[in-house]
Design a protein around this motif. Structure first.
Motif, PDB file in Angstrom:
ATOM      1  N   LEU B  53       0.833  -1.203   0.000  1.00 29.20           N
ATOM      2  CA  LEU B  53       0.000   0.000   0.000  1.00 29.20           C
ATOM      3  C   LEU B  53       0.865   1.249   0.000  1.00 29.20           C
ATOM      4  N   ALA B  54       1.994   1.211   0.694  1.00 33.91           N
ATOM      5  CA  ALA B  54       2.893   2.369   0.687  1.00 33.91           C
ATOM      6  C   ALA B  54       3.445   2.591  -0.717  1.00 33.91           C
ATOM      7  N   THR B  55       3.797   1.520  -1.397  1.00 34.20           N
ATOM      8  CA  THR B  55       4.306   1.650  -2.769  1.00 34.20           C
ATOM      9  C   THR B  55       3.240   2.258  -3.673  1.00 34.20           C
ATOM     10  N   GLN B  56       2.030   1.757  -3.516  1.00 34.12           N
ATOM     11  CA  GLN B  56       0.930   2.271  -4.324  1.00 34.12           C
ATOM     12  C   GLN B  56       0.739   3.772  -4.071  1.00 34.12           C
ATOM     13  N   ALA B  57       0.752   4.166  -2.795  1.00 36.50           N
ATOM     14  CA  ALA B  57       0.549   5.567  -2.441  1.00 36.50           C
ATOM     15  C   ALA B  57       1.695   6.425  -2.987  1.00 36.50           C
ATOM     16  N   PHE B  58       2.901   5.891  -2.868  1.00 36.87           N
ATOM     17  CA  PHE B  58       4.065   6.643  -3.336  1.00 36.87           C
ATOM     18  C   PHE B  58       3.951   6.958  -4.829  1.00 36.87           C
ATOM     19  N   TRP B  59       3.635   5.956  -5.619  1.00 33.24           N
ATOM     20  CA  TRP B  59       3.620   6.152  -7.062  1.00 33.24           C
ATOM     21  C   TRP B  59       2.429   7.008  -7.514  1.00 33.24           C
ATOM     22  N   THR B  60       1.266   6.819  -6.878  1.00 38.48           N
ATOM     23  CA  THR B  60       0.126   7.635  -7.293  1.00 38.48           C
ATOM     24  C   THR B  60       0.401   9.107  -6.994  1.00 38.48           C
ATOM     25  N   GLN B  61       1.037   9.354  -5.859  1.00 40.43           N
ATOM     26  CA  GLN B  61       1.327  10.746  -5.519  1.00 40.43           C
ATOM     27  C   GLN B  61       2.400  11.310  -6.441  1.00 40.43           C
ATOM     28  N   ARG B  62       3.402  10.539  -6.659  1.00 39.69           N
ATOM     29  CA  ARG B  62       4.526  11.016  -7.459  1.00 39.69           C
ATOM     30  C   ARG B  62       4.116  11.292  -8.899  1.00 39.69           C
ATOM     31  N   LEU B  63       3.253  10.453  -9.420  1.00 41.68           N
ATOM     32  CA  LEU B  63       2.827  10.629 -10.809  1.00 41.68           C
ATOM     33  C   LEU B  63       1.589  11.508 -10.902  1.00 41.68           C
ATOM     34  N   GLY B  64       1.090  11.961  -9.746  1.00 38.02           N
ATOM     35  CA  GLY B  64      -0.071  12.838  -9.730  1.00 38.02           C
ATOM     36  C   GLY B  64      -1.312  12.187 -10.300  1.00 38.02           C
ATOM     37  N   LEU B  65      -1.524  10.938  -9.979  1.00 36.57           N
ATOM     38  CA  LEU B  65      -2.679  10.231 -10.519  1.00 36.57           C
ATOM     39  C   LEU B  65      -3.882  10.436  -9.611  1.00 36.57           C
ATOM     40  N   GLN B  66      -5.057  10.455 -10.241  1.00 37.65           N
ATOM     41  CA  GLN B  66      -6.256  10.672  -9.440  1.00 37.65           C
ATOM     42  C   GLN B  66      -6.825   9.362  -8.937  1.00 37.65           C
ATOM     43  N   ARG B  67      -6.814   8.400  -9.785  1.00 38.85           N
ATOM     44  CA  ARG B  67      -7.385   7.119  -9.339  1.00 38.85           C
ATOM     45  C   ARG B  67      -6.335   6.363  -8.544  1.00 38.85           C
ATOM     46  N   ALA B  68      -6.700   5.996  -7.380  1.00 40.41           N
ATOM     47  CA  ALA B  68      -5.687   5.427  -6.496  1.00 40.41           C
ATOM     48  C   ALA B  68      -5.402   3.952  -6.793  1.00 40.41           C
ATOM     49  N   GLY B  69      -6.416   3.218  -7.203  1.00 42.96           N
ATOM     50  CA  GLY B  69      -6.190   1.783  -7.469  1.00 42.96           C
ATOM     51  C   GLY B  69      -5.823   1.001  -6.239  1.00 42.96           C
ATOM     52  N   VAL B  70      -6.330   1.469  -5.084  1.00 45.41           N
ATOM     53  CA  VAL B  70      -5.984   0.782  -3.836  1.00 45.41           C
ATOM     54  C   VAL B  70      -6.512  -0.650  -3.833  1.00 45.41           C
ATOM     55  N   LEU B  71      -7.691  -0.833  -4.393  1.00 45.93           N
ATOM     56  CA  LEU B  71      -8.267  -2.177  -4.399  1.00 45.93           C
ATOM     57  C   LEU B  71      -7.350  -3.163  -5.111  1.00 45.93           C
ATOM     58  N   SER B  72      -6.793  -2.706  -6.223  1.00 44.41           N
ATOM     59  CA  SER B  72      -5.905  -3.602  -6.968  1.00 44.41           C
ATOM     60  C   SER B  72      -4.653  -3.927  -6.163  1.00 44.41           C
ATOM     61  N   ALA B  73      -4.161  -2.927  -5.441  1.00 41.19           N
ATOM     62  CA  ALA B  73      -2.972  -3.173  -4.617  1.00 41.19           C
ATOM     63  C   ALA B  73      -3.292  -4.198  -3.536  1.00 41.19           C
ATOM     64  N   VAL B  74      -4.479  -4.081  -2.953  1.00 43.45           N
ATOM     65  CA  VAL B  74      -4.895  -5.036  -1.921  1.00 43.45           C
ATOM     66  C   VAL B  74      -4.944  -6.442  -2.515  1.00 43.45           C
ATOM     67  N   ILE B  75      -5.479  -6.537  -3.732  1.00 46.51           N
ATOM     68  CA  ILE B  75      -5.570  -7.845  -4.388  1.00 46.51           C
ATOM     69  C   ILE B  75      -4.176  -8.440  -4.585  1.00 46.51           C
ATOM     70  N   THR B  76      -3.235  -7.598  -5.009  1.00 47.83           N
ATOM     71  CA  THR B  76      -1.868  -8.091  -5.206  1.00 47.83           C
ATOM     72  C   THR B  76      -1.280  -8.598  -3.893  1.00 47.83           C
ATOM     73  N   CYS B  77      -1.495  -7.834  -2.825  1.00 52.99           N
ATOM     74  CA  CYS B  77      -0.935  -8.247  -1.528  1.00 52.99           C
ATOM     75  C   CYS B  77      -1.574  -9.543  -1.054  1.00 52.99           C
ATOM     76  N   PHE B  78      -2.872  -9.678  -1.255  1.00 51.96           N
ATOM     77  CA  PHE B  78      -3.527 -10.941  -0.915  1.00 51.96           C
ATOM     78  C   PHE B  78      -2.939 -12.084  -1.748  1.00 51.96           C
ATOM     79  N   GLY B  79      -2.753 -11.823  -3.034  1.00 49.47           N
ATOM     80  CA  GLY B  79      -2.217 -12.851  -3.920  1.00 49.47           C
ATOM     81  C   GLY B  79      -0.852 -13.321  -3.453  1.00 49.47           C
TER      82      GLY B  79
END
Lengths: 472, 287
Positions: B53-79
């Protein structure tokens, strides 16, 4: 019994008082008993040594009966040369079984009135030891069977066969006096399709008479194969019921598990009632039966995973480099380099009750040997495929170890702590009874009876409020 | 279907498909830990989620993205928690970090290339010391439950690109059936393969990730066939373990090639607030 107990008690005190020395600190619990593979009927044992594609398999059958009846058929990936085949010593199986078998250890509760002693009692977990290790031809053609090679090795007549079709192979084997079960051809066919050869062996009675042995020694063969597998399906053709197989896998890097079946660690490292000291084999047998049944005979059980340089506690000494080489561990270097002939056994015999953590002899540059002991109980319908393995990078140790805790026996009024301690013992023993009942199919009432436990007494909150209160 | 049931089904369909997947993965993980004695430590899982989740947050902020895609990150971590095993604490967070970073860094034509969980697993078994995958960990008893849940998911989640799951399963089981028939083995072996928990999990929850498969249905079919063929060769010609994982990884470069060859509509997650697939996304759609 009582003299043995007192000897143990003395040993316990010695260990506790020596706990400042590294050896005693590292040791945890006394090894007091083990359950060996011979406990189970219909048990075969195999040692598999594997690194890369190099594979050495040793097979020990529990064949009981007329040696004339004995026949072994093993699919192998290539025609084996004479040098690739060996008749080993049964002792190696006994040694590796004894070393890796499920084990019982015991502890003695310290005197609750002697607090400093208690604090001294074993806290440290074991640390790894030092890294040093340790006319016929025409008929055969008609049947599609070719005898690729024939050898007499030890008491065995061995032939390496290739076959074009399974019915022909079955006929050939029967005509040549191999007692194989009817219907074997169906099980042989898939191996023929995969271009595998067949290693077939039977007993040469004349040679056997020369050895003077009453048992059959294990057969060993070395070969290269991409497949990390053990063919078990052929053995099921004449199976009357579930069969047991104990596999000792020796690798360099880590634990081995099956990829096409679940590999499960046996429930272990729990406290069990002390009366099992004299009933450990029966306990372990019931435990394994129960666990195998709970998994519907669909799982492979891990009984032991350990770096063979050491053990803690030791059910038996680790195998010496020479013994490991006899078992097929080919990466240990030459015998001269590691263990000169006539060198003393790696561990001098010690007091049977003392901890034995093995200082293995220094063999410079020797590679580690990880032993995984797997125990499978299989039936034809629950294990439809041969066992496929993988070597994981998991190096965590595991052992099927069960713990006896002997209670301190003293006067409840000896000191203020004594009564609380004895209460905790009663609770602990009840828990041990429940653990045992859940691990095995034994009835809890019987267990309690054997432990001389009454139904757990409900203690009134006021008991012991005043010192003269009922002291039970 | 009764009106009540239809209503429930419609409501379920309106939910983001990833919520369904997360619920499913959480259930499986719970079963695995409680009933399948996974050698997974809770610290490993916690660190995987924290790092992911920290990686996801880092990249979304750095690239200035609006859609966070947190759900997908959660899925990856579960996987990763479901599949990867390790004897240390650092393997899981590192794999999560690399897997999710790759999603932002390795992109072709606006689509991320690697299936994140697959990349993390391959990193573990291919490169990291003390990491492994236990393909046999599910056993075969669980298969019925898996089939049941997977089928249920397909009924409620039509939006997802499930076609690839079915085509892959058909190709793989077809190849296994051919082998069984050719070798004259017992059909029990085929059923044994069919009931492999690892296979079903892969088919329904890894290869089916709509963001990392080709856009056109015909390309997806080709891709599924390629993955099945590679996996078959890996397992039955080379006799190496973890065939499905390696096959998906090795087939990944085919996705941009197939997409370039035959263009198709890119997938976007249908979230509760955007009932229609939102084509007019600004910035890359991150699944």
């Amino acid at each position: 019994m009582s003299s043995a107990m007192s000897a143990l008690a003395r040993a316990g005190l010695i260990a506790a008082s020596l706990s400042a020395t590294p050896a005693a600190q590292a040791f945890c619990g006394f090894y007091v008993g083990r359950a060996d593979a011979s406990l189970f009927n219909e048990t075969s044992q195999a040692i598999m040594v594997r690194d890369g594609t190099h594979t050495v398999i040793s097979m020990q059958n529990d064949f009981q009966g007329d040696a004339k009846e004995f026949a072994l058929v093993v699919p192998v990936p290539q025609v084996l040369k004479r040098d690739q085949i060996n008749v080993g010593e049964r002792r190696i199986f006994e040694r590796i079984d004894a070393y890796s078998g499920p084990r019982l250890v015991e502890y003695f509760d310290p005197d609750p009135c002697a607090r400093p002693m208690r604090d001294l009692a074993m806290k440290s977990q074991a640390a790894p030891a030092a890294a040093a290790p340790l006319g016929e031809a025409r008929r055969e053609r008609a049947l599609g069977v070719t005898v690729e090679a024939q050898y007499t090795v030890g008491e065995y007549d061995i032939a390496i066969l290739s076959a074009k079709e399974s019915d022909g192979l079955e006929t050939w084997l029967t005509q040549n006096g191999y007692r194989i079960p009817r219907g074997a051809s169906k099980a042989l066919a898939p191996y023929i399709r995969q271009n595998m050869k067949f290693f077939v062996a039977r007993v040469n009675l004349a040679e056997r008479a020369k050895t003077g042995l009453t048992w059959l020694r294990p057969l060993q063969f070395a070969f290269d194969s991409e497949k990390f597998m053990l063919p078990i399906r052929l053995g099921m053709v004449n199976a009357k019921g579930p069969q047991d197989l104990v596999i000792y896998v020796l690798t360099k890097n880590g634990r081995v598990e099956t990829t096409n079946y679940r590999t499960v660690k046996l429930p272990a490292n729990m406290d069990v009632p002390v009366y099992l000291k004299n009933a450990f084999p029966a306990f372990y047998k019931s435990l394994f039966d129960t666990q195998a049944r709970r998994e519907n005979l669909r799982a492979v059980f891990t009984e032991y995973v350990w770096d063979m340089n050491w053990c803690d506690p030791c059910a038996a000494d680790p195998l010496s480099p020479d013994e490991l080489r006899q078992a097929g561990v080919f990466w240990l270097g030459t015998p001269e380099a590691a263990a000169p002939p006539g060198s003393p056994p790696i561990a001098p015999p010690v007091n049977a009750f003392a901890p034995r953590r093995m200082p293995a002899p220094a063999a410079a540059g020797a590679q580690p040997v990880i032993l995984t002991r797997l125990h499978v109980r299989y039936a034809p319908d629950t294990f439809p495929e041969d066992l496929m393995f993988q070597e994981t990078k998991d190096r965590a140790n595991f052992q099927a170890r069960y713990v006896l805790r002997h209670a301190w026996k003293g006067d409840p009024d000896a000191c203020p702590e004594a009564r609380g301690y004895l209460d905790s013992v009663a609770q602990r023993q009840e828990k041990e009874a429940q653990t045992l009942a859940s691990l095995t199919d034994w009835k809890i009432e019987d267990i309690r009876q054997k432990m001389n436990l009454t139904q757990p007494d409900r203690r009134n909150w006021w008991d012991g409020l005043w010192k003269q209160g009922s002291a039970k | 279907m009764s009106p009540g049931l239809a209503g429930v089904a419609a409501r379920l369909r309106a939910l983001d498909a990833r919520l369904y997947q997360i619920a499913f993965q959480a259930t499986l993980l719970t079963i695995g830990v409680l009933a399948r004695d996974f050698t997974l430590r809770w610290e490993q899982m916690a660190l995987a989620f924290a790092a992911g989740l920290a990686t996801q947050a880092f990249w979304t902020q750095r690239l200035g993205l609006q859609r966070a895609g947190v759900l997908s990150a959660v899925i990856t971590c579960f996987g990763l928690s479901l599949l990867l095993r390790a004897d240390s604490l650092w393997v899981h967070p590192l794999a999560a970090c690399v897997a999710l970073s790759a999603k932002f860094v390795i992109r072709v034509n606006g689509k991320h290339l690697f299936n994140p969980a697959n990349l993390g697993v391959i990193l573990g078994i291919g490169l990291l010391p003390g990491a492994w995958v236990s393909p046999g960990q599910w056993g075969n008893d669980l298969a019925y439950a898996l089939w049941f849940v997977a089928l249920g998911g397909i009924v409620t989640q039509r939006a997802r690109r499930w076609d690839i799951s079915w085509i892959f399963l058909a190709c793989w089981l077809g190849l296994v059936a051919l082998r069984v028939a050719w070798l004259g083995q017992s059909w029990a072996i085929w059923w044994h393969q069919l009931g492999s928990g690892a296979l079903l999990l892969f088919a329904f929850f890894m290869i089916s990730d709509p963001m990392t498969v080709p856009n056109r249905p015909s390309s997806r079919a080709l891709y599924a066939l390629a993955v099945a063929l590679i996996a078959f060769a890996w397992q039955f010609v080379l006799f190496r373990p973890n065939a499905l994982m390696w096959a998906l990884f090795l087939a990944t470069p085919l996705v941009p090639l197939l997409d370039r060859w035959r263009r198709g509509e890119r997938f976007a997650w249908k979230t509760a607030s955007s009932p229609a697939p939102d084509k007019g996304l600004r910035g890359p759609a991150l699944g």
